[in-house]
Design an enzyme around this catalytic site. Structure first.
Site, PDB file in Angstrom:
ATOM      1  N   ASN A 115       0.847  -1.196   0.000  1.00 44.91           N
ATOM      2  CA  ASN A 115       0.000   0.000   0.000  1.00 44.91           C
ATOM      3  C   ASN A 115       0.873   1.233   0.000  1.00 44.91           C
ATOM      4  OD1 ASN A 115      -2.242   1.708   0.284  1.00 44.91           O
ATOM      5  ND2 ASN A 115      -2.084   1.680   2.508  1.00 44.91           N
ATOM      6  N   HIS A 117       0.991   5.272   1.130  1.00 38.33           N
ATOM      7  CA  HIS A 117       0.307   6.174   2.063  1.00 38.33           C
ATOM      8  C   HIS A 117       0.998   7.534   2.021  1.00 38.33           C
ATOM      9  CE1 HIS A 117      -2.078   7.325   5.531  1.00 38.33           C
ATOM     10  NE2 HIS A 117      -0.996   7.802   6.078  1.00 38.33           N
ATOM     11  N   SER A 144       4.918   6.866   2.175  1.00 34.11           N
ATOM     12  CA  SER A 144       5.429   5.563   2.627  1.00 34.11           C
ATOM     13  C   SER A 144       4.830   4.459   1.767  1.00 34.11           C
ATOM     14  CB  SER A 144       5.010   5.294   4.086  1.00 34.11           C
ATOM     15  OG  SER A 144       5.362   6.367   4.925  1.00 34.11           O
ATOM     16  N   ASP A 153      -2.610   0.842   8.218  1.00 34.99           N
ATOM     17  CA  ASP A 153      -1.297   1.417   7.863  1.00 34.99           C
ATOM     18  C   ASP A 153      -0.212   1.024   8.866  1.00 34.99           C
ATOM     19  OD1 ASP A 153      -3.113   4.351   6.880  1.00 34.99           O
ATOM     20  OD2 ASP A 153      -2.407   2.702   5.617  1.00 34.99           O
TER      21      ASP A 153
HETATM   22  C1  GRF Z   1      -2.713   8.777  -2.780  1.00 32.51           C
HETATM   23  O1  GRF Z   1      -1.927   9.792  -2.189  1.00 32.51           O
HETATM   24  C2  GRF Z   1      -2.853   7.626  -1.831  1.00 32.51           C
HETATM   25  O2  GRF Z   1      -1.701   7.355  -1.070  1.00 32.51           O
HETATM   26  C3  GRF Z   1      -3.937   8.148  -0.922  1.00 32.51           C
HETATM   27  O3  GRF Z   1      -4.847   8.812  -1.768  1.00 32.51           O
HETATM   28  C4  GRF Z   1      -4.156   9.218  -2.939  1.00 32.51           C
HETATM   29  C5  GRF Z   1      -4.820   8.541  -4.115  1.00 32.51           C
HETATM   30  O4  GRF Z   1      -4.322   9.122  -5.245  1.00 32.51           O
HETATM   31  N1  GRF Z   1      -4.569   7.064  -0.221  1.00 32.51           N
HETATM   32  P1  GRF Z   1      -4.619   8.447  -6.694  1.00 32.51           P
HETATM   33  O5  GRF Z   1      -6.046   7.896  -6.654  1.00 32.51           O
HETATM   34  O6  GRF Z   1      -3.595   7.359  -6.893  1.00 32.51           O
HETATM   35  O7  GRF Z   1      -4.478   9.592  -7.652  1.00 32.51           O
END
Ligand code: GRF
Length: 199
Positions: A115, A117, A144, A153
């Site tokens: 994942n 984050h 991360s 997370d």
């Molecule tokens: C990313 O920053 C992800 O880590 C967070 O939300 C955002 C999603 O961006 N959970 P995308 O949908 O990949 O443009």
């Protein structure tokens, strides 16, 4: 390596993974398996995410597993696990997927779900990492990439990169700068994992 990507939003991380897959394919002939790179074989969303268009344009199968289409959360967890496992992934990448992964998917692919984050975990876990970091007044935050475990997370940290918080930053401006760093890092981690899986 066969990669399945899970999204909920714009899919900018998915777009970056697709772009890297294309450039890897141009850079060296041979199948994804031979060159140790990866092939995104499916994209699954929990809603009609705008990011699904990136997959459709690339001719990659997409599916939507909506919570409201299922009797309860457990049924949704099962349906998501079935959808993902049917694609026989070597690695599952959560790229802006905004739901917790339940036991059915976790147990089907142990150690094979990562994942991304938008904060320097363990600081600011959860659905509003950027907003929480900004509200706390940190001068440095970042992104991360972790291995997904049953927690929120809390999995093993695989990679991190710092991003400065600038005066006047809004959640959006800061998140855009974090996402630029995040997608580069995610591509690197996926390529590394794909190579180690291919060996
Ligand atoms: C990313 O920053 C992800 O880590 C967070 O939300 C955002 C999603 O961006 N959970 P995308 O949908 O990949 O443009």
């Amino acid at each position: 390596a066969r990669i399945v990507v899970l999204i909920s939003g714009t899919g900018s991380n998915l777009a970056a993974l697709l772009e890297a897959q294309r450039s890897d394919a141009e850079a060296s002939a041979g199948s994804a398996q031979e060159r140790g790179s990866y092939e995104i074989v499916g994209v699954v969303a929990d809603r009609d995410a705008a990011g699904l268009a990136h997959a459709a344009e690339a001719g990659i199968p997409t599916s939507v597993v909506r919570l409201k289409d299922h009797a309860d959360r457990a049924a949704w967890d099962d349906a998501l696990a079935r959808e993902v496992s049917a694609l026989a992934p070597d690695l599952v990448v959560l790229a802006g997927f905004m739901k917790l992964i339940g036991a059915p998917l976790l147990t089907a692919h142990p150690g094979r779900i990562i994942n991304t984050h938008p904060a320097l975990l363990p600081s600011f876990p959860g659905a509003h990492g950027v907003r929480d970091a900004l509200a706390h007044g940190v001068k440095v935050t970042g992104a991360s990439v972790i291995e997904v475990d049953p927690g929120v997370d809390t999995g093993r940290i695989l990679a991190q990169r710092a991003v400065d918080v600038l005066d006047g930053d809004t959640e959006e401006s800061l998140h855009e700068r974090i996402k630029a760093v995040e997608r580069e890092m995610l591509v690197e981690v996926v390529r590394e994992r794909a190579c180690s899986l291919a060996r």
